[in-house]
Design an enzyme around this catalytic site. Structure first.
Site, mmCIF file in Angstrom:
data_model
loop_
_atom_site.group_PDB
_atom_site.id
_atom_site.type_symbol
_atom_site.label_atom_id
_atom_site.label_comp_id
_atom_site.label_asym_id
_atom_site.label_seq_id
_atom_site.Cartn_x
_atom_site.Cartn_y
_atom_site.Cartn_z
ATOM 1 N N GLY A 14 -1.920 5.229 -4.229
ATOM 2 C CA GLY A 14 -1.944 4.086 -5.134
ATOM 3 C C GLY A 14 -0.866 4.066 -6.189
ATOM 4 N N PHE A 61 0.842 -1.194 0.000
ATOM 5 C CA PHE A 61 0.000 0.000 0.000
ATOM 6 C C PHE A 61 0.874 1.238 0.000
ATOM 7 C CE2 PHE A 61 0.817 -0.984 4.420
ATOM 8 C CZ PHE A 61 1.058 0.243 5.005
ATOM 9 N N CYS A 62 0.260 2.366 -0.417
ATOM 10 C CA CYS A 62 0.925 3.668 -0.413
ATOM 11 C C CYS A 62 -0.151 4.732 -0.252
ATOM 12 C CB CYS A 62 1.752 3.874 -1.682
ATOM 13 S SG CYS A 62 0.804 3.756 -3.212
ATOM 14 N N THR A 63 0.212 5.986 -0.377
ATOM 15 C CA THR A 63 -0.729 7.071 -0.062
ATOM 16 C C THR A 63 -1.951 7.074 -0.969
ATOM 17 O OG1 THR A 63 1.147 8.411 0.653
ATOM 18 C CG2 THR A 63 -0.947 9.542 0.311
ATOM 19 N N ILE A 70 -4.124 4.584 0.787
ATOM 20 C CA ILE A 70 -4.551 4.914 2.143
ATOM 21 C C ILE A 70 -5.676 5.947 2.124
ATOM 22 C CG2 ILE A 70 -3.800 5.849 4.360
ATOM 23 C CD1 ILE A 70 -0.892 5.010 3.405
#
Length: 302
Positions: free
Chosen positions: A178, A174-176, A203
Site C-alpha cells: 500500500g 496497487f502495490c505490495t 496485494i
C-alpha cells in the site's frame, strides 16, 4: 514460526535520528530482524520476530506522536526471513524523487479487498501495477498494466509518456503493501487526474482476505524478505533469489545453462562482465568457507 510485519505510516518527524536508538534497542532486545526506514515523512519497514516481540514493536511505534494510525500487515514464516537488523535514516521512506508529493495532503480513494474485483472489472477503469518490473513478472492482477519500471523513481516519467492512454478512464492502482500507492495516487491527483483509486492494504491484504476461488490475482507476490514470494492465504511461494541480481527465480531455473549460484541467472547473465562474475565467484567461495566453519557470511545474507 516467525511473525513478519510489513508496516508504514506517513507522519511528520522533526528528528528521525532521535527515533533510531529506541527502535534499535527494542528490536535487539526482542530478537527482531529486518529493516526499518526512518525519514522526515514517516516510517516504513518489514521486520520479523516472535509474535510477542512484534506486538511490542508495533505498540512502541504507535505510541510515537502522530503514529497512532500506523498501517501494518502480519504474516508468518517458517524460518527467520532476515539475517540481521537494519534501522536506517533516509530522505524518503519510499523513494519516488518527487519533492511536491505529500500523501498527508491527499491520496486516492481506498478500496477494500472485497470490493477490488468489481472495480477493476469495470470497463471504464484502467488498472496500473506500480511495482518494479521484476515484481510484476511473477504475479499481478488480471488485466493490469505493467509500466515496466526498474524503480519507483521511473513511475512519473512513465506516466508523463503514457497519460494519453488513460483519457476518460478511472485509474485503479496497487502495490505490495500500500505504501507506493500513497505516493503514486497523490502524484496523479497533482497531475489533474480526478478519479484515482488504490487497493487498501495492497496485494498482501487482498491475498489474506479474498478466497482463492474468488481471486483475480494471477501468480505469486514478491516480498522483500527471505520467503521471496507469497500466494493466497500468504502461504510461502516457490521462488528463491538469484544472489547475483536479487531477482526472483523458480527452483527449475537452477537447471538452466545460464544459472551459476551467486554468479548469474537467465535474467542477469548478459548484464554483468567477466570481471563481475569473477568477483561474484570469489564471494561465493568465501560464503562456502564461512559455512564450513559454521559461520554466517554477510554476503550470503538476506
Amino acid at each position: 514460526m516467525f511473525t513478519v510485519a510489513a508496516l508504514y505510516h506517513f507522519a511528520p518527524v522533526a528528528d528521525p535520528a532521535a527515533l533510531r536508538p529506541g527502535l534499535l534497542s527494542l528490536c535487539e532486545a526482542e530478537g527482531i530482524t529486518g529493516t526499518l526506514l526512518l525519514a522526515r515523512e514517516g516510517i516504513n519497514g518489514t521486520v520479523a520476530g516472535s509474535a510477542a516481540g512484534i506486538d511490542r514493536l508495533l505498540a512502541h511505534i504507535r505510541a510515537l506522536p502522530g503514529f497512532a494510525d500506523l498501517e501494518w500487515k502480519l504474516s508468518t514464516a517458517e524460518a527467520q526471513p532476515f539475517a540481521r537488523l537494519k534501522v536506517r535514516l533516509k530522505k524518503e521512506i519510499v523513494t519516488m524523487g518527487q519533492p511536491d508529493v505529500d500523501p498527508r495532503a491527499a491520496v486516492g480513494h481506498y478500496v477494500a479487498p472485497k470490493d477490488w474485483n468489481a472495480l477493476i472489472r469495470s470497463p471504464d477503469v484502467a488498472v496500473i501495477d506500480t511495482r518494479n518490473d521484476y515484481e510484476v513478472a511473477i504475479g499481478t492482477f488480471e488485466g493490469a498494466i505493467d509500466p515496466q519500471t526498474e524503480s519507483f523513481r521511473d513511475f512519473p516519467a512513465w506516466w508523463e509518456a503514457n497519460k494519453h492512454r488513460f483519457h476518460n478512464k478511472r485509474i485503479a492502482m496497487f502495490c505490495t503493501g500500500g505504501i507506493r500507492c500513497e505516493k503514486s495516487t497523490n502524484y496523479l491527483l497533482g497531475q489533474g487526474v480526478e478519479d484515482v483509486f488504490h487497493l487498501k492494504g495492497g496485494i498482501l491484504k487482498y491475498l489474506e482476505e479474498v478466497p482463492e476461488g474468488d481471486s483475480t490475482w494471477e501468480g505469486d507476490c514478491f516480498v522483500f524478505d527471505g520467503r521471496v514470494s507469497v500466494g493466497h492465504g500468504l502461504r510461502e511461494g516457490p521462488h528463491e533469489l538469484c544472489h547475483a541480481c536479487r531477482r526472483p527465480i523458480l527452483p527449475d531455473d537452477r537447471a538452466r545453462p545460464e544459472f551459476e549460484d551467486g554468479v548469474s541467472c537467465h535474467h542477469c547473465v548478459n548484464e554483468t562482465s567477466a570481471e563481475d562474475k569473477a568477483r561474484f565467484r570469489e564471494r561465493q567461495r568465501q560464503i562456502a568457507l564461512a559455512r564450513a566453519r559454521g559461520e554466517r557470511h554477510l554476503g550470503g545474507a538476506s
